[in-house]
Write a protein that holds these residues in place. Structure first.
Motif, short mmCIF file in Angstrom:
data_model
loop_
_atom_site.label_atom_id
_atom_site.label_comp_id
_atom_site.label_asym_id
_atom_site.label_seq_id
_atom_site.Cartn_x
_atom_site.Cartn_y
_atom_site.Cartn_z
N LEU A 170 52.55 37.14 24.75
CA LEU A 170 52.10 35.87 24.19
C LEU A 170 50.70 35.49 24.67
N GLY A 171 50.11 36.33 25.53
CA GLY A 171 48.75 36.06 26.00
C GLY A 171 48.66 35.39 27.36
N HIS A 172 49.77 35.25 28.07
CA HIS A 172 49.75 34.64 29.41
C HIS A 172 49.59 35.75 30.45
N ASP A 173 48.49 35.74 31.19
CA ASP A 173 48.26 36.79 32.18
C ASP A 173 48.95 36.47 33.50
N ASP A 174 48.89 37.43 34.43
CA ASP A 174 49.58 37.27 35.71
C ASP A 174 49.04 36.09 36.51
N ALA A 175 47.73 35.86 36.44
CA ALA A 175 47.16 34.74 37.20
C ALA A 175 47.77 33.43 36.75
N ARG A 176 47.94 33.26 35.42
CA ARG A 176 48.54 32.05 34.90
C ARG A 176 50.00 31.94 35.32
N LEU A 177 50.74 33.06 35.25
CA LEU A 177 52.16 33.04 35.58
C LEU A 177 52.40 32.81 37.07
N LEU A 178 51.48 33.31 37.89
CA LEU A 178 51.58 33.04 39.33
C LEU A 178 51.33 31.56 39.60
N ASP A 606 44.39 27.59 47.33
CA ASP A 606 44.43 28.77 46.45
C ASP A 606 43.85 28.43 45.08
N ARG A 607 44.15 27.22 44.59
CA ARG A 607 43.61 26.83 43.28
C ARG A 607 42.09 26.65 43.36
N VAL A 608 41.59 26.10 44.46
CA VAL A 608 40.14 25.96 44.63
C VAL A 608 39.48 27.33 44.62
N ASP A 609 40.09 28.31 45.32
CA ASP A 609 39.54 29.67 45.32
C ASP A 609 39.51 30.25 43.91
N ALA A 610 40.59 30.01 43.15
CA ALA A 610 40.64 30.51 41.77
C ALA A 610 39.57 29.85 40.91
N ILE A 611 39.34 28.57 41.13
CA ILE A 611 38.30 27.86 40.37
C ILE A 611 36.92 28.42 40.69
N LEU A 612 36.65 28.64 41.98
CA LEU A 612 35.35 29.19 42.37
C LEU A 612 35.12 30.56 41.73
N GLU A 613 36.17 31.37 41.70
CA GLU A 613 36.04 32.69 41.08
C GLU A 613 35.81 32.55 39.58
N ALA A 614 36.52 31.60 38.93
CA ALA A 614 36.34 31.38 37.50
C ALA A 614 34.93 30.88 37.19
N LYS A 624 32.33 25.26 32.93
CA LYS A 624 31.94 25.08 34.33
C LYS A 624 32.08 23.62 34.75
N ASP A 625 31.68 22.71 33.87
CA ASP A 625 31.81 21.28 34.20
C ASP A 625 33.27 20.89 34.38
N THR A 626 34.13 21.40 33.51
CA THR A 626 35.56 21.10 33.62
C THR A 626 36.13 21.63 34.93
N LEU A 627 35.75 22.87 35.27
CA LEU A 627 36.22 23.47 36.52
C LEU A 627 35.70 22.69 37.73
N MET A 628 34.45 22.26 37.65
CA MET A 628 33.87 21.52 38.77
C MET A 628 34.61 20.20 38.98
#
Length: 653
Positions: A170-178, A606-614, A624-628
């Motif tokens: 359905l398009g949901h990757d492992d990062a989303r499922l984790l 962990d979510r902050v780290d994921a945002i920085l990587e994104a 980028k503005d939304t992530l920030m």
């Protein structure tokens, strides 16, 4: 333009039965309300209103919709006027705002993944082969296919990758499922695995009805018996009540809320027509859950199991509700009964009789003390007063507190002024002690000696919890001997039976958070229960600490340290020796709330780290503005959880 979140707030607060009944005479019919259709001027009760779904439908002219649709069609209003009309009914001011670009909910993909998983679990339950055992289990519990569909029940097969493959399609990757808590990845694993296997699945929704997680019930001997989704950006267990999204309208209509312990208890009462029922996702209510409840009803009925653990959870929940100025009633079922079994056999009318016989939480405490002879002589009476004072202090409503003081004065024949002065003196002493503690998280519920933590599981009356220095249970009045303390290095005094502490032993300043918490659990087993309400053993990153935590949580209450050691692997046994060697550790004031906040902060980190990587991967300025913005919100929450840390400094593991 009316903001979407404001529309949802009005929709959530509105009681469609109450609004429709202003125009249509309605009568209850099972889980719905029926009456003549106002749109085709019908005479028969073909017009159905469903409070659980917030909708209406006519089986003749086929008119249907939600509360806003009804108001628009019945009164001839446009959309903004209909929302404002309903908002006035529920006391919410609705203001048009200039149209602006819609910002996508950053958690929408999580809700979508969880909704897809819920649908897949339901399909597995219906599968003739895969769901056979789960269907047999639910049937044995008295739940038919109609109940499965109504509450979205499902089944998670033992195939560790089946759900993952389906959601990938359905398009949901492992990062989303984790992130959504559907997959887990422990240290040493190379591939994520689904969290739930071989379990009956209960979907959990937030207040607005969005899927946020699951509860999985083992059908065999698997442990733990119940497994919840982990903490995630959309699921915070302490802020969620099972069934609230369907129960809130019934709460407003009946002006009461009923709290039970488990999913099946809540489902059984709702099936019997008692819909104003919810269940906490732990042993007792948290401060956040209590605040949620009193938004919909000021009178709360605690309908817990009749066993010892249920009695303890009852009084801990009662203390939280009293702090929110709720009227708290305790329902006492016959010995050996729980709400599920009682309603299945006795039916709704018998349960309504039990609810009608409920007594105030303070009266119930006095009743138990009287039955055990705590007012039989002066010495025991003085100790009984100490047991009741925390409940008096918890009552935030002045009139309720005065009533409690008068009740205690009546049973002890003491002067009311003396009791009130003693309660205030103890409250002041606790306030002074609170200011001397390590900087506390705002999540802590009440002063350290109130019901802010799970009880120590000892012998004695069913509402027994330990005291600051050791959590040792009081003996029965018939015996003057001190209770046995089986744990090595334990120093204890006897204290009030439902007085509880949030003050575990002080860990060494250089000790990582997981070891510090396990050390506290060895000192007071009640700490294990408190930690488990927010962070299960599998969330610990140290395998040895995770194993120790799990064994302490599951072991019988009378196990000594040698019995605990016999169930450990060599690595966990080594950690146990390190934590218990040497002289008894200090049990003076120290607060595990900071340690719990550090564990909470892990999810945010962990979510902050994921945002920085994104942010590093994307060139889209809007994204980028939304992530920030999300990152700034998370770091604000991190500073609230750990006010003495820099957002860039991660907590010790």
């Amino acid at each position: 333009m009316i903001a979407d979140e404001l529309v949802e707030q009005v929709r959530s607060a509105a009681d469609i039965v109450e609004i429709v009944s202003e125009f249509v005479p309605l009568r209850r019919s099972g889980g719905t309300w029926r009456g003549p259709c106002p749109f085709h001027q019908g005479k028969n009760p073909n017009f159905s209103v469903s409070p659980s779904h917030g909708s209406y439908h006519c089986f003749v002219c086929h008119e249907s919709g939600d509360v806003f649709t009804f108001v628009r069609k019945r009164l001839g209003l446009d959309w903004p006027a209909a929302v404002k009309y309903v908002g006035e009914k529920v006391g919410i001011e609705v203001i048009d705002t200039p149209r602006r670009a819609q910002v996508q909910d950053p958690n929408a993909p999580n809700h979508e993944a969880l909704a897809a998983a819920a649908e897949w679990f339901q399909q597995q339950l219906s599968d003739e082969q895969i769901g056979r055992d789960a269907r047999a289990y639910l049937t044995q519990r008295g739940l038919d296919s109609g109940a499965w569909q109504r509450f979205g029940l499902g089944f998670a097969p033992r195939d560790a990758q089946a759900l993952r493959r389906y959601l990938h399609s359905l398009g949901h990757d492992d990062a989303r499922l984790l992130e959504a808590g559907l997959l887990g990845l422990r240290d040493g694993d190379t591939e994520p695995r689904v969290r739930f296997r071989g379990r009956v699945m209960f979907p959990i929704h937030d207040e607005l009805g969005r899927p946020v997680g699951f509860g999985g019930r083992a059908m065999g001997d698997d442990q733990p018996k119940y497994l919840n989704s982990p903490e995630s950006p959309v699921f915070q267990k302490r802020r969620t009540l099972y069934g609230l999204h369907t129960a809130k309208q019934a709460m407003r209509r009946t002006e009461r809320a009923i709290v039970v312990e488990g999913y099946l208890d809540a489902i059984r009462l709702a099936l019997a027509g008692i819909e104003e029922v919810v269940a906490p996702l732990g042993t007792a209510l948290t401060e956040e859950q209590a605040k949620l409840l009193v938004r919909y009803a000021s009178e709360i009925f605690l309908l817990y199991d009749s066993d010892e653990a249920g009695q303890k959870a009852t009084f801990r929940s009662g203390m939280e509700l009293l702090r929110e100025k709720a009227a708290v009633r305790v329902v006492t079922l016959p010995d050996g009964e729980d709400p599920d079994s009682y309603v299945r056999v006795q039916g709704r009318s018998a349960m309504e009789t039990q609810l009608a016989q409920a007594i105030d939480v303070f009266d119930r405490q006095v009743q138990l003390l009287e039955r055990r002879g705590w007012f039989s002589d002066l010495r025991r009476s003085r100790r009984a007063v100490d047991k009741l004072l925390p409940t008096i202090r918890a009552a935030a409503d002045p009139l309720t507190r005065d009533l409690y003081v008068a009740r205690l004065a009546d049973v002890t024949r003491l002067d009311k002024a003396a009791i009130a002065a003693e309660a205030e003196a103890q409250a002041e002493a606790e306030r002074r002690r609170s200011t001397a503690l390590v900087r506390q998280s705002p999540q802590q519920a009440g002063p350290p000696t109130d019901f802010g933590a799970p009880p120590h599981e000892g012998q004695g009356p069913p509402f027994d919890v330990g005291e600051e220095q050791g959590g040792v249970a009081l003996p029965e009045p018939a015996s003057d001997k001190a209770a046995r303390t089986p744990w090595k290095g334990r120093r204890g005094k006897q204290g009030p039976e439902w007085k509880v502490t949030a003050i575990p032993p002080r860990p060494r300043s250089d000790e990582p958070v997981e070891r510090a918490l396990v050390r506290a659990m060895l000192f007071d087993r009640g700490v294990a229960e408190r930690v488990a309400e927010r962070h299960p053993p599998e969330s610990f990153r140290s395998d040895a600490c995770s194993e120790l935590f799990g064994v302490l949580l599951d072991a019988p209450f009378d196990c000594d340290i040698e019995q605990i050691a016999s169930h450990l692997s060599p690595d966990a046994l080594r950690v146990l020796r390190e934590l218990t060697e040497g002289s008894p550790f200090d049990a003076e004031a120290a607060d595990i709330t900071l340690s719990l906040s550090r564990l909470d902060a892990r999810i945010l980190e962990d979510r902050v780290d994921a945002i920085l990587e994104a942010m590093r991967r994307t060139d889209d300025r809007t994204e980028k503005d939304t992530l920030m913005r999300e990152r700034l919100e998370l770091e604000t929450e991190l500073r609230r959880l750990l006010p003495i840390r820099s957002p860039r400094t991660k907590p010790r593991r």
